[in-house]
Design a protein around this motif. Sequence first.
Motif, PDB file in Angstrom:
ATOM      1  N   VAL A  37     -23.269 -12.837 -22.587  1.00  0.00           N
ATOM      2  CA  VAL A  37     -23.207 -13.382 -21.223  1.00  0.00           C
ATOM      3  C   VAL A  37     -24.206 -14.513 -21.006  1.00  0.00           C
ATOM      4  CG1 VAL A  37     -22.288 -11.280 -20.192  1.00  0.00           C
ATOM      5  CG2 VAL A  37     -24.774 -11.608 -20.309  1.00  0.00           C
ATOM      6  N   GLY A  38     -25.060 -14.748 -22.000  1.00  0.00           N
ATOM      7  CA  GLY A  38     -26.027 -15.830 -21.830  1.00  0.00           C
ATOM      8  C   GLY A  38     -27.051 -15.880 -22.940  1.00  0.00           C
ATOM      9  N   LEU A  39     -28.060 -16.675 -22.687  1.00  0.00           N
ATOM     10  CA  LEU A  39     -29.125 -16.899 -23.655  1.00  0.00           C
ATOM     11  C   LEU A  39     -30.427 -17.073 -22.875  1.00  0.00           C
ATOM     12  CD1 LEU A  39     -29.363 -17.539 -26.787  1.00  0.00           C
ATOM     13  CD2 LEU A  39     -29.325 -19.939 -26.121  1.00  0.00           C
ATOM     14  N   VAL A  40     -31.492 -16.410 -23.326  1.00  0.00           N
ATOM     15  CA  VAL A  40     -32.812 -16.606 -22.732  1.00  0.00           C
ATOM     16  C   VAL A  40     -33.617 -17.445 -23.704  1.00  0.00           C
ATOM     17  CG1 VAL A  40     -34.966 -15.528 -21.973  1.00  0.00           C
ATOM     18  CG2 VAL A  40     -32.789 -14.428 -21.472  1.00  0.00           C
ATOM     19  N   ARG A  41     -34.140 -18.563 -23.201  1.00  0.00           N
ATOM     20  CA  ARG A  41     -34.965 -19.456 -24.025  1.00  0.00           C
ATOM     21  C   ARG A  41     -36.407 -19.356 -23.542  1.00  0.00           C
ATOM     22  NH1 ARG A  41     -32.765 -23.747 -26.633  1.00  0.00           N
ATOM     23  NH2 ARG A  41     -34.479 -25.045 -25.911  1.00  0.00           N
ATOM     24  N   LEU A  42     -37.349 -19.717 -24.418  1.00  0.00           N
ATOM     25  CA  LEU A  42     -38.759 -19.733 -24.004  1.00  0.00           C
ATOM     26  C   LEU A  42     -38.964 -20.639 -22.796  1.00  0.00           C
ATOM     27  CD1 LEU A  42     -40.899 -19.658 -27.280  1.00  0.00           C
ATOM     28  CD2 LEU A  42     -40.638 -17.871 -25.562  1.00  0.00           C
TER      29      LEU A  42
END
Length: 193
Positions: A37-42
């Motif tokens: 459902v998504g991506l978490v980036r720094l």
Amino acid sequence: QPIVTPSDDLLKLSKDMLALELSDVPVVQSHADRTLVGLVRLDNILEKITGAIKPSLTVGEIMTHKVITCSPDDDISRVWNVMEQTRCSGLPVVRQDRRKRRLEVIGVITRSDVIRSGVATLGEESDKGRFRSPPRVSSLMRTPAITATPEMTVSKAGELMLKRSVGRLPVLARDELVGIVSRSDIIKVACGD
């Protein structure tokens, strides 16, 4: 690589990403439903935590003082090897300013710059004699370098990184390189490490 859900704790995820040296992590619907459902980036984490940092904390208090640098004349394969050995994802590019008798920061080169250029594997090819002249840092570095000062607040440094889409800032005092601060350094401070 960890997989997270929208309900997982951001602080724990931040610490895990830093410990594993990950710049992004996939987000799935749930631990049972692995639909992406998504991506978490720094960068996403930095954006969320910048306001939570003690307002008076300065870059000079958290920066790394021993900075690994390179020259615009260095070949990319050598710089890539330095990045691999030191686990640095970006290096300030410096040259000697003879008139002022100091090193001048003229740019930055990152792993991403090298990977995007497609020359990351040229070191092996150069060693085998297939390339007479490997590409130089000057052909890939970003200029001018986006920098900070030791007196800049950590919150301002984080905002600058987000605004300019960079992961590190060389730190200059009176135009002299005195340190470097990274996105990870700021996140560690915000996480209480």
